[in-house]
Design a protein around this motif. Structure first.
Motif, PDB file in Angstrom:
ATOM      1  N   ALA A 127      25.327  23.657  72.216  1.00 33.26           N
ATOM      2  CA  ALA A 127      25.543  25.096  72.366  1.00 33.26           C
ATOM      3  C   ALA A 127      25.960  25.703  71.034  1.00 33.26           C
ATOM      4  N   GLN A 128      25.274  26.739  70.615  1.00 35.95           N
ATOM      5  CA  GLN A 128      25.611  27.434  69.372  1.00 35.95           C
ATOM      6  C   GLN A 128      26.424  28.676  69.704  1.00 35.95           C
ATOM      7  N   LEU A 129      27.429  28.985  68.884  1.00 33.91           N
ATOM      8  CA  LEU A 129      28.267  30.159  69.133  1.00 33.91           C
ATOM      9  C   LEU A 129      28.026  31.273  68.120  1.00 33.91           C
ATOM     10  N   THR A 130      28.122  30.951  66.838  1.00 33.53           N
ATOM     11  CA  THR A 130      27.986  31.981  65.798  1.00 33.53           C
ATOM     12  C   THR A 130      26.634  31.865  65.105  1.00 33.53           C
ATOM     13  N   GLN A 131      26.104  33.012  64.688  1.00 31.56           N
ATOM     14  CA  GLN A 131      24.814  33.043  64.021  1.00 31.56           C
ATOM     15  C   GLN A 131      24.874  33.702  62.643  1.00 31.56           C
ATOM     16  N   ARG A 132      26.073  33.932  62.203  1.00 36.37           N
ATOM     17  CA  ARG A 132      26.306  34.470  60.852  1.00 36.37           C
ATOM     18  C   ARG A 132      27.445  33.683  60.216  1.00 36.37           C
ATOM     19  N   ALA A 133      27.447  33.623  58.906  1.00 37.91           N
ATOM     20  CA  ALA A 133      28.606  33.069  58.212  1.00 37.91           C
ATOM     21  C   ALA A 133      29.781  34.013  58.479  1.00 37.91           C
ATOM     22  N   GLY A 134      30.973  33.455  58.598  1.00 36.34           N
ATOM     23  CA  GLY A 134      32.127  34.271  58.961  1.00 36.34           C
ATOM     24  C   GLY A 134      33.056  34.593  57.815  1.00 36.34           C
ATOM     25  N   ASN A 135      32.609  34.345  56.578  1.00 37.13           N
ATOM     26  CA  ASN A 135      33.500  34.596  55.447  1.00 37.13           C
ATOM     27  C   ASN A 135      32.994  35.736  54.572  1.00 37.13           C
ATOM     28  N   PHE A 136      33.897  36.181  53.717  1.00 37.14           N
ATOM     29  CA  PHE A 136      33.629  37.368  52.912  1.00 37.14           C
ATOM     30  C   PHE A 136      34.024  37.121  51.457  1.00 37.14           C
ATOM     31  N   LEU A 137      33.330  37.798  50.565  1.00 40.42           N
ATOM     32  CA  LEU A 137      33.667  37.726  49.148  1.00 40.42           C
ATOM     33  C   LEU A 137      34.676  38.829  48.867  1.00 40.42           C
ATOM     34  N   VAL A 138      35.848  38.419  48.402  1.00 37.94           N
ATOM     35  CA  VAL A 138      36.924  39.373  48.125  1.00 37.94           C
ATOM     36  C   VAL A 138      37.160  39.446  46.617  1.00 37.94           C
ATOM     37  N   GLY A 139      37.137  40.665  46.087  1.00 38.86           N
ATOM     38  CA  GLY A 139      37.388  40.875  44.673  1.00 38.86           C
ATOM     39  C   GLY A 139      38.757  41.502  44.457  1.00 38.86           C
ATOM     40  N   ARG A 140      39.065  41.787  43.223  1.00 36.79           N
ATOM     41  CA  ARG A 140      40.363  42.396  42.904  1.00 36.79           C
ATOM     42  C   ARG A 140      40.453  43.853  43.330  1.00 36.79           C
ATOM     43  N   GLN A 141      39.295  44.510  43.375  1.00 36.19           N
ATOM     44  CA  GLN A 141      39.275  45.917  43.756  1.00 36.19           C
ATOM     45  C   GLN A 141      37.942  46.232  44.424  1.00 36.19           C
ATOM     46  N   ALA A 142      37.871  47.376  45.090  1.00 35.99           N
ATOM     47  CA  ALA A 142      36.642  47.777  45.776  1.00 35.99           C
ATOM     48  C   ALA A 142      35.504  47.944  44.781  1.00 35.99           C
ATOM     49  N   GLU A 143      34.327  47.515  45.182  1.00 33.75           N
ATOM     50  CA  GLU A 143      33.128  47.633  44.340  1.00 33.75           C
ATOM     51  C   GLU A 143      31.984  48.133  45.211  1.00 33.75           C
ATOM     52  N   GLU A 144      31.844  49.429  45.299  1.00 32.82           N
ATOM     53  CA  GLU A 144      30.829  50.025  46.163  1.00 32.82           C
ATOM     54  C   GLU A 144      29.414  49.616  45.769  1.00 32.82           C
ATOM     55  N   ASP A 145      29.189  49.380  44.505  1.00 31.28           N
ATOM     56  CA  ASP A 145      27.853  49.009  44.025  1.00 31.28           C
ATOM     57  C   ASP A 145      27.796  47.535  43.639  1.00 31.28           C
ATOM     58  N   PHE A 146      28.542  46.702  44.367  1.00 34.88           N
ATOM     59  CA  PHE A 146      28.560  45.274  44.041  1.00 34.88           C
ATOM     60  C   PHE A 146      27.162  44.674  44.066  1.00 34.88           C
ATOM     61  N   ASN A 147      26.900  43.842  43.062  1.00 37.38           N
ATOM     62  CA  ASN A 147      25.653  43.087  42.978  1.00 37.38           C
ATOM     63  C   ASN A 147      26.026  41.636  42.716  1.00 37.38           C
ATOM     64  N   TRP A 148      25.316  40.706  43.330  1.00 46.98           N
ATOM     65  CA  TRP A 148      25.660  39.294  43.174  1.00 46.98           C
ATOM     66  C   TRP A 148      25.591  38.845  41.722  1.00 46.98           C
ATOM     67  N   GLN A 149      24.800  39.556  40.916  1.00 49.61           N
ATOM     68  CA  GLN A 149      24.735  39.252  39.486  1.00 49.61           C
ATOM     69  C   GLN A 149      26.079  39.508  38.796  1.00 49.61           C
ATOM     70  N   ASP A 150      26.926  40.306  39.458  1.00 50.31           N
ATOM     71  CA  ASP A 150      28.252  40.591  38.902  1.00 50.31           C
ATOM     72  C   ASP A 150      29.115  39.338  38.826  1.00 50.31           C
TER      73      ASP A 150
END
Length: 340
Positions: free
Chosen positions: A114-137
């Motif tokens: 039986a599978q429960l979750t279908q997404r990763a449950g973690n988040f990338l947290v930075g020092r401050q908000a980055e509205e235009d965050f890009n993974w290249q950052d």
């Protein structure tokens, strides 16, 4: 470059796990009130698994004749050890653990039912908000990551590669900090980012110590992140117990997919007494908004194929692993049909 590396961890653990196979049995006992006693070993105690706690609090397991004991093992390796040793009948963890043990030659592998979750449950947290965050950052930056071979770290690496980044050469991933302690370490370290589950991501935001800049669950797509498994022999000997358990989890999924975040938060709050209900609701809503929970518990073959690809890219897949050996949909399909 990686700060630490633990590729040899699973072979060492599975050697001990496999040695315990001949010493353990597949037993199921009755509680004093006539219900079937089942011990469930979970990889972590997290709001990420809200449907499970909803099923417990709403009495769905009792309805199915199960007297459930929930144990927080604190890691997939410990869940698998308790499962194989017989201390737990059902394990809840990332499905990669069943692949690792299978690769080490188990003739009674842990089968995902039986599978429960279908997404990763973690988040990338930075020092401050980055509205235009890009993974290249992340290029040239330091990130507090997870254990090598574990789903959080492998999904992170998968996302980096998908965005044209080399996890080894383009950034520094510090894997020296134990799971659950990275948020505290982030507040006092020089790291630029940290990978966090809830409630740590929201806590960092509320304390003003960080801000969620990206969801790994959204970026990685639909991934079979966590599932329930039992030894192949237990499935064969106690199919009625597995079916009843799956029915209860399906009811839990039905509930979270049909109720508000506030309602869910109130129901599961006994499991998270240290978290205020309003904060709990915010976290539940964050998970709901990214379509974290499946509508049913069916573990499709294409999901297993994606999991193997993630493992292969992380260098953790030694050989082809047959879907039919480690996954069964029989119980999930029947539970889904019964819930309609």
């Amino acid at each position: 470059m990686y700060a630490t590396h633990t590729r040899k961890l699973w072979p060492l653990l599975t050697a001990g796990i496999l040695a315990a196979l001949s010493l353990s049995g597949c037993q199921s006992s009755l509680s004093p009130d006539g219900q079937t006693a089942v011990t469930l070993s979970e990889v972590a105690h997290s709001i990420f698994y809200a449907p499970q706690y909803a099923a417990i609090e709403l009495g769905y397991f009792e309805e199915e004749g199960i007297d459930l004991t929930l144990v927080n093992a604190g890691g997939a390796d410990k869940v698998m050890t308790s499962l194989i040793s017989g201390d737990a009948q059902i394990g809840f963890m990332g499905s990669e653990a069943s692949i690792y043990v299978y690769q080490e030659g188990s003739d009674d592998p842990a089968v995902n039912f039986a599978q429960l979750t279908q997404r990763a449950g973690n988040f990338l947290v930075g020092r401050q908000a980055e509205e235009d965050f890009n993974w290249q950052d992340l290029r040239g930056k330091t990130v507090l990551g997870g254990r090598a071979g574990g789903m959080p770290q492998m999904v992170f690496e998968y996302i980096l590669k998908k965005n044209g980044l080399d996890p080894v050469n383009d950034l520094t991933i510090d894997q020296s900090i134990s799971f659950g302690l990275t948020a505290a370490a982030f507040t006092s370290s020089a790291a630029d980012y940290t990978i966090e589950f809830e409630p740590f991501a929201t806590t960092l935001e509320m304390e003003g110590s960080g801000a969620v800049v990206a969801s790994l669950g959204t970026e990685s797509g639909y991934v079979p992140y966590t599932a329930y498994s039992a030894r192949k022999s237990y499935l064969k000997q106690h199919p009625e117990v597995i079916q009843s358990f799956t029915n209860a989890i399906q009811k839990g999924l039905d509930y979270v997919n049909s109720h508000s975040s506030e309602e869910i938060a109130k129901v599961i709050s006994p499991h998270f007494k240290e978290t205020p209900v309003d904060k709990l609701a915010l976290i539940v809503d964050r998970y709901k908004s990214q379509d974290t929970w499946k509508e049913d518990t069916v573990f499709e073959e294409n999901s297993f194929t994606l999991l193997k690809r993630i493992l292969e890219e992380a260098g953790e897949l030694k050989a082809e692993v047959p879907y039919n050996e480690l996954v069964t949909m029989d119980f999930s399909k029947k539970a889904a049909k019964n819930s309609q």
